[in-house]
Motif scaffolding. Structure first.
Motif, short mmCIF file in Angstrom:
data_model
loop_
_atom_site.label_atom_id
_atom_site.label_comp_id
_atom_site.label_asym_id
_atom_site.label_seq_id
_atom_site.Cartn_x
_atom_site.Cartn_y
_atom_site.Cartn_z
N THR A 28 0.85 -1.19 0.00
CA THR A 28 0.00 0.00 0.00
C THR A 28 0.88 1.24 0.00
O THR A 28 1.97 1.23 0.60
CB THR A 28 -0.92 0.04 1.25
N GLY A 29 0.40 2.29 -0.63
CA GLY A 29 1.15 3.55 -0.62
C GLY A 29 1.42 4.05 0.78
O GLY A 29 2.43 4.71 1.04
N SER A 73 1.56 1.60 -4.80
CA SER A 73 0.29 2.34 -4.80
C SER A 73 -0.31 2.39 -6.20
O SER A 73 0.42 2.38 -7.19
CB SER A 73 0.54 3.77 -4.32
#
Ligand SMILES: [Zn+2]
Length: 318
Positions: free
Chosen positions: A255-256, A271
């Motif tokens: 995940t970012g 992301s």
């Protein structure tokens, strides 16, 4: 200027008798025409609104129906490059680079063009191509990572570190499991594993349903709903983390927001959104007269646009 852009449970563009609502966040919508940018849950409430006419891309509708197991009615299916007339507006559909089928909409009106990005990604991935640059007068842009410092390493670097992590864990007799968003991110991670590691991939049934849509659109993903075991790697939805105990499991997240976590070994900043620098570069390249920011760091991004690019900017949501 009579053209109005405002927030009313979604982005609304209105001129004279024509009003459209983009990505409404409720099913109770007093507008006749709804555009839906992509299949992520926080953008798709409008699909279940009964009265309005809906417009979205083929993959977005198919993914939504596969995930929710509900049918979308009164919908017009669109493709990238297509143009559709809605009242007095002409709406053009472009790739936003975020997930399969994600769209930006350019709305041509008699008082200028409005570009709504939906969620945006400005780099190529193993599955998607970077967003198109589309010139406009008014830009409505997402701000998920719209604050200084939120800058991702190159995708190649992230991919390399994920592959290395999987190989190390398998070699040490563990079962590596990625917990990711089941639409878009999961398919990118599976493609990465398919291309660079010859190992079987186990997935959750929700991810398998989305994979079938990708497969129908010629994006082949090798994965099945077998139980994770030694020698396999698994890709599961983030929401399922902790719901079952798998002996030998080592988990990781892509995940970012990994940018903000200290444990770099288990968190990969992969992301599907543009980072801060990419948002500013995108804004510069589409040359707007005014920018409205939505979703995320709206005030911060608007401030940076005013200061760094010298373009009028403000958050659309109150
Ligand atoms: Zn999204």
């Amino acid at each position: 200027m009579n053209l109005k852009v405002y927030w009313d449970s979604g982005v609304v563009v209105q001129l004279g008798e024509t009003t459209i609502c983009l990505d409404p966040q409720t099913t109770k919508i007093p507008y006749d025409h709804i555009l839906i940018s992509h299949a992520h849950r926080d953008h798709t409430a409008g699909f279940l609104a009964l009265k309005p006419k809906k417009y979205s891309t083929y993959p977005t509708i198919d993914i939504f129906e596969a995930v929710t197991r509900r049918k979308v009615n009164n919908v017009k299916r669109l493709s990238y490059g297509e143009k559709v007339k809605i009242g007095d507006f002409k709406v053009f559909v472009y790739n936003s680079g975020h997930i399969l089928g994600s769209a930006m909409f350019k709305i041509e009106t008699s008082e200028g063009t409005v570009l709504y990005t939906g969620d945006l990604n400005c780099v190529d991935t193993l599955i998607t191509s970077a967003a198109n640059n589309v010139q406009c007068d008014i830009l409505i842009i997402e701000s998920t990572y719209g604050n200084s410092g939120l800058v991702f390493p190159s995708r190649e670097k992230i991919y390399r570190s994920m592959v290395k992590w999987v190989v190390e864990k398998i070699c040490s007799g563990k079962i590596p499991i990625f917990y990711v968003y089941p639409v878009g991110k999961a398919q990118e991670v599976i493609r990465l594993l398919n291309e660079f590691i010859e190992v079987e991939v186990a997935v959750h049934p929700t991810i398998e349903r989305v994979n079938r849509v990708y497969s129908r659109l010629n994006i082949k993903l090798q994965a099945s709903t077998v139980q994770p075991k030694k020698g396999l790697v698994a890709v599961y939805p983030t929401y399922s983390y902790g719901s079952q105990k798998i002996s030998g499991e080592v988990s990781a997240f892509a995940t970012g927001w990994a940018l903000r976590f200290k444990n770099k070994e288990r968190f990969f900043p992969l992301s599907s959104h543009a980072d801060f620098n990419q948002l500013l570069n995108f804004i510069k390249s589409v040359n707007p007269k005014i920018v409205y920011t939505v979703f995320g760091f709206t005030s911060q991004l608007a401030k940076h646009v005013r200061k760094k690019l010298n373009i009028k900017a403000k958050p659309l949501q109150i």
